[in-house]
Enzyme design. Structure first.
Site: not given
Length: 214
Positions: A169-170
């Site tokens: 996600a990052d």
């Protein structure tokens, strides 16, 4: 001018920490941008303390901050804010991943940044973006993987939702922020004006679910 990399001549002011923001500015740096990382005086970026270490240095920190220059500024002081304003005047891109509202409370709203440097590309990455009912919630990669549905399609079976091995996600948030910056730089070449690029981890994660979102 003979440029060996596509972003040579572009200056990036990096006020990010840990992963999503630094991953974005790492990509820009790899493409030739001059990236200056601004860290807090006490301890710097949190990831400087993340293992594994090579000697006294965090391999985690080095892997996503390679090629960058680093300075410290105390943005809670008048002197630190004035120094940041002087830097903003000279840079093409500013990237930050404070929780929404923090940079504004320090005196650097999008409007104020436009006043300081109308050509600036102001980029912010956060868990849920700078607008909407969830914008001020704290977000971590694990939370976003769960909320987006990514964990529900990962693992041995439908009853065992599993985190993806890397902080995906990052990483995708940083990647989409980089794409947004490149688009904004192209737009600035046409209009002469900067703009705000607002990228959310949740949006980024949902966008890569492919047909599972259906």
């Amino acid at each position: 001018m003979n440029l060996s990399k596509p972003l040579e001549g572009i200056s990036v002011l990096d006020l990010t920490r840990v992963l999503a923001g630094p991953f974005c500015t790492m990509l820009l740096c790899d493409m030739g941008a001059n990236v200056v990382k601004v860290e807090r005086p006490e301890g710097g970026d949190d990831s400087r303390s993340f293992s594994p270490f090579v000697g006294d240095d965090s391999a985690y920190f080095m892997s996503i901050n390679r090629g960058k220059k680093s300075i410290t500024l105390n943005l809670k002081t008048v002197e630190g804010k004035k120094l940041l304003e002087r830097l903003i005047e000279r840079f093409d891109v500013l990237v930050e991943n404070f929780r929404p509202g923090v940079f504004e409370r320090l005196g650097f709203s999008a409007q104020r940044l436009r006043e300081i440097n109308p050509r600036l590309i102001y980029t912010c990455s956060s868990g849920f973006g700078h607008s909407g009912p969830m914008s001020h919630r704290t977000a971590y990669d694990l939370i976003i993987q769960g909320l987006s549905g990514m964990m529900s399609i990962t693992g041995p079976d439908e009853n065992s939702p599993t985190k993806v091995g890397s902080s995906i996600a990052d990483i995708f948030c940083g990647t989409f922020a980089c794409i947004g910056i490149l688009a904004a730089l192209h737009s600035r070449n046409l209009t002469g004006k900067g703009q705000k690029v607002d990228v959310a981890m949740l949006d980024s994660m949902v966008s890569v679910l492919e047909n599972a979102i259906a």
